[in-house]
Design an enzyme around this catalytic site. Structure first.
Site, mmCIF file in Angstrom:
data_model
loop_
_atom_site.group_PDB
_atom_site.id
_atom_site.type_symbol
_atom_site.label_atom_id
_atom_site.label_comp_id
_atom_site.label_asym_id
_atom_site.label_seq_id
_atom_site.Cartn_x
_atom_site.Cartn_y
_atom_site.Cartn_z
ATOM 1 N N SER A 159 0.820 -1.212 0.000
ATOM 2 C CA SER A 159 0.000 0.000 0.000
ATOM 3 C C SER A 159 0.854 1.262 0.000
ATOM 4 C CB SER A 159 -0.907 0.037 1.241
ATOM 5 O OG SER A 159 -1.639 -1.138 1.355
ATOM 6 N N GLU A 192 -2.897 -14.239 1.527
ATOM 7 C CA GLU A 192 -3.196 -13.301 2.609
ATOM 8 C C GLU A 192 -4.625 -13.486 3.115
ATOM 9 O OE1 GLU A 192 -2.166 -9.253 1.840
ATOM 10 O OE2 GLU A 192 -2.782 -8.674 3.849
HETATM 11 C C1 LIG Z 1 -4.161 -3.212 10.486
HETATM 12 C C2 LIG Z 1 -3.769 -3.006 9.051
HETATM 13 C C3 LIG Z 1 -2.614 -3.595 8.586
HETATM 14 C C4 LIG Z 1 -2.215 -3.400 7.271
HETATM 15 N N1 LIG Z 1 -1.036 -3.971 6.868
HETATM 16 C C5 LIG Z 1 -0.578 -3.725 5.630
HETATM 17 C C6 LIG Z 1 0.702 -4.228 5.223
HETATM 18 O O1 LIG Z 1 1.391 -4.916 5.977
HETATM 19 N N2 LIG Z 1 1.164 -3.922 4.007
HETATM 20 C C7 LIG Z 1 0.443 -3.159 3.138
HETATM 21 O O2 LIG Z 1 0.921 -2.937 2.028
HETATM 22 N N3 LIG Z 1 -0.788 -2.656 3.482
HETATM 23 C C8 LIG Z 1 -1.298 -2.931 4.706
HETATM 24 N N4 LIG Z 1 -2.537 -2.421 5.092
HETATM 25 C C9 LIG Z 1 -3.264 -1.587 4.165
HETATM 26 C C10 LIG Z 1 -4.537 -2.203 3.625
HETATM 27 O O3 LIG Z 1 -4.246 -3.239 2.708
HETATM 28 C C11 LIG Z 1 -5.341 -1.061 2.969
HETATM 29 O O4 LIG Z 1 -5.704 -0.158 3.994
HETATM 30 C C12 LIG Z 1 -6.579 -1.554 2.274
HETATM 31 O O5 LIG Z 1 -6.265 -2.362 1.155
HETATM 32 C C13 LIG Z 1 -7.477 -0.384 1.808
HETATM 33 O O6 LIG Z 1 -6.741 0.577 1.115
HETATM 34 P P1 LIG Z 1 -6.842 2.122 1.535
HETATM 35 O O7 LIG Z 1 -6.620 2.236 3.005
HETATM 36 O O8 LIG Z 1 -5.956 2.889 0.625
HETATM 37 O O9 LIG Z 1 -8.367 2.530 1.263
HETATM 38 P P2 LIG Z 1 -9.017 2.910 -0.132
HETATM 39 O O10 LIG Z 1 -8.593 1.962 -1.185
HETATM 40 O O11 LIG Z 1 -8.758 4.363 -0.380
HETATM 41 O O12 LIG Z 1 -10.557 2.667 0.167
HETATM 42 C C14 LIG Z 1 -11.361 3.611 0.876
HETATM 43 C C15 LIG Z 1 -12.813 3.093 0.908
HETATM 44 O O13 LIG Z 1 -13.320 2.952 -0.442
HETATM 45 C C16 LIG Z 1 -13.784 1.631 -0.690
HETATM 46 N N5 LIG Z 1 -13.457 1.225 -2.058
HETATM 47 C C17 LIG Z 1 -12.280 1.455 -2.719
HETATM 48 N N6 LIG Z 1 -12.331 0.919 -3.960
HETATM 49 C C18 LIG Z 1 -13.550 0.317 -4.079
HETATM 50 C C19 LIG Z 1 -14.204 -0.415 -5.124
HETATM 51 N N7 LIG Z 1 -13.580 -0.652 -6.289
HETATM 52 N N8 LIG Z 1 -15.458 -0.891 -4.894
HETATM 53 C C20 LIG Z 1 -16.090 -0.654 -3.711
HETATM 54 N N9 LIG Z 1 -15.529 0.047 -2.679
HETATM 55 C C21 LIG Z 1 -14.283 0.514 -2.858
HETATM 56 C C22 LIG Z 1 -13.018 0.763 0.306
HETATM 57 O O14 LIG Z 1 -13.709 -0.426 0.588
HETATM 58 C C23 LIG Z 1 -12.914 1.678 1.536
HETATM 59 O O15 LIG Z 1 -14.103 1.617 2.283
HETATM 60 C C24 LIG Z 1 -2.988 -2.609 6.387
HETATM 61 C C25 LIG Z 1 -4.183 -2.023 6.859
HETATM 62 C C26 LIG Z 1 -4.575 -2.219 8.178
HETATM 63 C C27 LIG Z 1 -5.857 -1.583 8.658
#
Ligand SMILES: Cc1cc2nc3c(=O)[nH]c(=O)nc-3n(C[C@H](O)[C@H](O)[C@H](O)COP(=O)(O)OP(=O)(O)OC[C@H]3O[C@@H](n4cnc5c(N)ncnc54)[C@H](O)[C@@H]3O)c2cc1C
Length: 396
Positions: A121, A236
């Site tokens: 991410s 994962e």
């Molecule tokens: C505790 C924790 C540990 C993590 N560990 C890691 C890690 O080790 N390595 C790493 O790389 N990442 C990690 N992450 C990141 C995690 O993978 C991302 O937070 C997650 O994939 C969502 O991405 P974002 O936060 O950018 O949200 P966004 O992608 O910006 O999404 C925001 C909102 O929009 C919705 N949304 C987005 N696109 C769509 C779609 N196409 N259709 C419907 N709804 C949609 C999402 O569901 C969400 O509600 C971690 C996150 C947490 C909370």
């Protein structure tokens, strides 16, 4: 002669009793405690039950793994190598690595000698991971990596990071990315912990500033990172829901909540009975999903979207557990003070449950997968699919 599943379970439980002491919950351990215990458990033949013998495993069936999960999970012993290293990164290296990479990394991962982290991410790429802008440019025999990752779990003290990087911006976004193994002690890697509302610091920002990585650290083919990522995300979802490791993100909370409801005299209230029965059913469904996953792994059958189904179930179970903690624990759950009779773990559970529906891909994204791949609904439109990455409008 190979010991039976029950002999294995008996030996493991008595090892845990002798080495962890009765009633010890290993959640408060330091990283060093976890590493030493993991190494000792590997040396005693408990870890890597289903892994091939040539990479340090024991080549046994998934029933041994289920036995391991039950015994170790019951002690809440999250080991140094559990989720990210063994549940996610090791099977990805196994699936996509060269023979030399498998030999170099896998046994050390299983034994807990090395721990890994996922550098996926970014501030502008989460659900839409194909939008990563961290660049890797080849300079002689080395990749030079620049960019920023975020929400990186387990990055403090990690030995290696598995990074998704852009290697060709002239290609469309899904086609120009690759996966690199980055030694986390390389000059230019800067890990900065982030604090969550629970007070924990599970994840970090990672800045990569002219980090030089050997050319051979490419995992999979050049510009084929999307395929590597597909494998990694399948592992994962399985690891984070009900799959292959000792402690899934949602641990067995039913018994603790039932005991609390009895102690507080609310176990006969209809709303409490309702939420407890929902938790029980959801936990059972997740157990069965886990068995399906492990059977598919045994049979080397394609896993399909079952990991997404497990992850949706795990997020629902986490939300129900949060609700039950409020109903049964009352106001101390939402505003805990040191003088309260209720253990702070109920307040903590409330603050931590949203993690399960976000980490490893949000519930909405898992529902998209199920909609497209199980229900056969039309695929989501991706207007930028064929545009060269450098021509796609970005925030920065
Ligand atoms: C505790 C924790 C540990 C993590 N560990 C890691 C890690 O080790 N390595 C790493 O790389 N990442 C990690 N992450 C990141 C995690 O993978 C991302 O937070 C997650 O994939 C969502 O991405 P974002 O936060 O950018 O949200 P966004 O992608 O910006 O999404 C925001 C909102 O929009 C919705 N949304 C987005 N696109 C769509 C779609 N196409 N259709 C419907 N709804 C949609 C999402 O569901 C969400 O509600 C971690 C996150 C947490 C909370």
């Amino acid at each position: 002669m190979v010991e039976s599943v029950s002999e294995f379970g008996e030996r493991l439980r008595s090892w845990l009793e002798d080495n962890l002491g009765p009633g010890v919950e290993a959640t408060g351990w330091s990283a060093e405690d976890r590493r030493r215990t993991t190494q000792a458990m590997f040396d005693a033949g408990f870890i890597g039950t289903t892994w091939p013998v040539e990479y340090g495993g024991r080549g046994l069936s998934s029933e041994y793994q289920t036995e391991y999960n039950n015994a170790v999970g019951a002690r809440k012993a999250l080991l140094a190598n559990d989720q990210v290293t063994v549940g996610i990164c090791a099977p990805t290296v196994f699936d996509c690595g060269t023979e030399a990479q498998r030999q170099t990394y896998l046994q050390r991962m299983l034994r807990g000698d090395d721990s890994w982290t996922q550098l996926l991410s970014e501030p502008g790429a989460g659900s839409d991971l194909a939008g990563v802008t961290t660049r890797a440019v080849l300079d002689g025999d080395e990749w030079v990596v620049n960019g920023q990752k975020v929400w990186t779990s387990a990055a403090v003290g990690a030995t290696y990071g598995l990074a998704l990087v852009r290697t060709d911006s002239d290609l469309p976004k899904y086609a120009g990315i690759s996966t690199l193994i980055i030694p986390m002690d390389s000059p230019g890697v800067d890990v900065r912990p982030l604090k969550q509302m629970s007070g924990d610091s599970d994840f970090n920002e990672v800045f990569l500033d002219n980090v030089r990585v050997p050319k051979d650290n490419l995992l999979g083919e050049l510009n084929d990172g999307w395929a590597v990522l597909g494998k990694m995300l399948t592992h994962e979802r399985i690891a984070l829901s009900a799959g292959t490791i000792s402690s899934s993100m949602v641990s067995d909370e039913f018994d603790a909540l039932l005991a609390l409801a009895q102690a507080r005299g609310v176990v006969n209230r209809p709303d409490v009975r309702h939420v407890l029965s929902e938790i029980y059913m959801q936990q059972k469904l997740l157990d069965f999903t886990g068995i399906r996953m492990r059977r598919a792994l045994d049979a080397k059958a394609p896993m399909g979207p079952v990991g997404s189904i497990g992850k949706i179930g795990a997020a629902k179970l986490a939300r129900l557990t949060g609700e039950a903690n409020i109903l049964i624990g009352g106001e101390s759950t939402v505003a805990w003070r040191e003088t309260d009779s209720l253990s702070p773990k109920h307040a903590r559970a409330l603050l931590r449950f949203p993690i399960v529906g976000i980490a490893g891909g949000t519930t909405e994204i898992q529902k998209n997968v199920v909609a497209e791949r199980v229900l056969g609904l039309p695929r989501e439109r991706r207007a930028d699919r064929d545009t060269p990455f450098r021509d796609i409008p970005k925030n920065r």
